[in-house]
Design an enzyme around this catalytic site. Structure first.
Site, PDB file in Angstrom:
ATOM      1  N   HIS A  95      -9.255 -11.829  27.395  1.00  0.00           N
ATOM      2  CA  HIS A  95      -9.521 -10.941  28.525  1.00  0.00           C
ATOM      3  C   HIS A  95      -9.738  -9.486  28.088  1.00  0.00           C
ATOM      4  O   HIS A  95     -10.249  -8.681  28.858  1.00  0.00           O
ATOM      5  CB  HIS A  95      -8.398 -11.033  29.566  1.00  0.00           C
ATOM      6  CG  HIS A  95      -7.140 -10.313  29.208  1.00  0.00           C
ATOM      7  ND1 HIS A  95      -6.020 -10.954  28.724  1.00  0.00           N
ATOM      8  CD2 HIS A  95      -6.799  -9.001  29.280  1.00  0.00           C
ATOM      9  CE1 HIS A  95      -5.059 -10.075  28.521  1.00  0.00           C
ATOM     10  NE2 HIS A  95      -5.512  -8.875  28.847  1.00  0.00           N
ATOM     11  N   ASP A 125      -6.286 -17.801  26.774  1.00  0.00           N
ATOM     12  CA  ASP A 125      -6.501 -16.363  26.612  1.00  0.00           C
ATOM     13  C   ASP A 125      -6.402 -15.930  25.153  1.00  0.00           C
ATOM     14  O   ASP A 125      -5.549 -15.126  24.769  1.00  0.00           O
ATOM     15  CB  ASP A 125      -5.494 -15.601  27.478  1.00  0.00           C
ATOM     16  CG  ASP A 125      -5.893 -14.144  27.663  1.00  0.00           C
ATOM     17  OD1 ASP A 125      -7.006 -13.775  27.242  1.00  0.00           O
ATOM     18  OD2 ASP A 125      -5.085 -13.388  28.241  1.00  0.00           O
ATOM     19  N   SER A 201      -1.815  -6.191  25.427  1.00  0.00           N
ATOM     20  CA  SER A 201      -2.463  -7.503  25.363  1.00  0.00           C
ATOM     21  C   SER A 201      -3.168  -7.719  24.027  1.00  0.00           C
ATOM     22  O   SER A 201      -3.974  -6.896  23.595  1.00  0.00           O
ATOM     23  CB  SER A 201      -3.478  -7.636  26.492  1.00  0.00           C
ATOM     24  OG  SER A 201      -2.851  -7.568  27.747  1.00  0.00           O
TER      25      SER A 201
END
Length: 379
Positions: A95, A125, A201
């Site tokens: 993402h 992901d 992330s």
């Protein structure tokens, strides 16, 4: 005659029985006694099994952590990633780079390189991007088989809100968490108490005891108190398949000079400040090799590595005030600060404290930021 004949037999029997009794006594004492073994190999094994120094783990891990920026016409996404093999491949979250037209990777020493997508999943992901300039450099040690257990101490590294190389500590507070977020499925994820927020992330989750990467930080709660990390053993097979199948000539990269021209002045100043921070932190932790690589060619011609190391080897601790920065011509930056240094004194038990005014001149050399000059004035 008979007594003379049996006397030697009796003496022999007595000696035999006495020998057995003595052996039993010595054996019992030997079992109770602790044996001190002076074996350097055993001592090395015992030393390596001890808990590694936290500051050293963080410093070494930061070298492999990168800030990832995915730019498109409509938006810019910022996340994290970590270098994991000799090809210059970086593991991150899908993402972070999804729908990006151009991807940049910023290293711990504030160098910025264009990256290209090696592989990205639409369901899980995870993604792998490549920076050829990082090929052959030291990369993170990763755990590919064993999963962590609840209660294990962990370190989460990343770049939340653009603050590069931010560190949070915690434990594995849950395991085998299954859920979906924004179309991605997370299976058997670690729940961790180390906060994960925007920008974390794709950063590494590190085992506090071994320094190995055990997961990919991916999702955090809105209040930032709970995070979730993808265990590397769950996805390493797919990651390695992507890395092994793609060659550099199949990838498209932005030009390095395009990276510099796209940077805003405030971003260049932030990178310069971070570069000096990283330089001083490397000196404080006695990583002189890393600090030396941050110098430009003019300083490296002025000091060879041995001279450079001798200048700083007696330093015990460094503290410095907030830096003031000024942008000059040609995207160069002048940075000034007061630095207090505690250093050892040869043949003396006490350390010496000095405070001096430092001016760092930061600029681009071969398309990368370097420390071009260091001036010191006594205060």
């Amino acid at each position: 005659m008979r007594s003379g004949r049996f006397l030697p037999i009796l003496i022999s029997a007595f000696i035999f029985i006495a020998g057995i009794l003595m052996f039993l006594v010595l054996h019992q004492q030997w079992e109770k006694k602790e044996i001190a073994v002076n074996n350097p190999i055993i001592q090395k094994v015992n030393t390596e099994s001890q808990k590694l120094d936290l500051k050293s783990i963080i410093h070494e891990s930061e070298k492999n952590v990168l800030q990832i920026e995915g730019q498109s016409e409509s938006s810019t996404k910022t996340g994290s990633g970590f270098l994991y093999n000799e090809r210059g491949d970086i593991i991150t979250n899908a993402h972070v780079i999804n729908e990006a037209d151009v991807i940049y990777a910023r290293t711990a020493d504030a160098q910025v390189y264009p990256a290209a997508v090696v592989g990205s999943s639409e369901e899980i992901d995870i993604a792998v991007i490549r920076v050829p300039q990082l090929a052959g450099q030291n990369y993170a040690s990763v755990e590919k088989t064993e999963t962590a257990e609840i209660g294990d101490e962990v370190i989460a590294l990343g770049s939340p809100h653009g603050f590069q190389s931010t560190v949070t500590l915690g434990i594995i507070s849950g395991a085998e968490r299954n859920f979906s977020v924004d179309g991605y499925t997370y299976s058997n994820a670690y729940q961790i108490s180390a906060p994960i927020t925007h920008g974390n992330s794709g950063g590494p989750l590190i085992n506090r005891y071994t320094g190995e990467v055990i997961g990919i930080n991916s999702v955090g709660t809105a209040d930032g108190t709970i995070g979730f990390s993808i265990p590397l053993p769950e996805v390493i097979e797919q990651i390695e398949q992507w890395s092994n199948e793609v060659q550099n000539d199949e990838l498209e990269f932005a030009q390095p000079e395009d990276v510099i021209t796209s940077l805003q002045p405030e971003s260049i100043v932030e990178d310069a400040e971070y570069l000096v921070d990283y330089f001083l932190d490397s000196i404080a932790i006695r990583d002189y090799v890393n600090a030396y690589t941050l110098l430009g060619s003019s300083l490296q011609m002025k000091w060879d590595y041995s001279d450079f190391r001798d200048r700083y080897i007696q330093i015990v601790d460094i503290n410095y005030s907030e830096m003031s920065s000024n942008m000059t011509e040609n995207n160069s930056i002048s940075m000034q600060t007061e630095i207090e240094i505690e250093s050892n004194q040869p043949n003396q038990e006490q350390t010496k404290h000095t405070t001096n005014h430092y001016e760092f001149h930061i600029g681009y050399e071969n398309d990368q930021l370097k420390i071009l000059d260091i001036k010191v004035e006594e205060t």
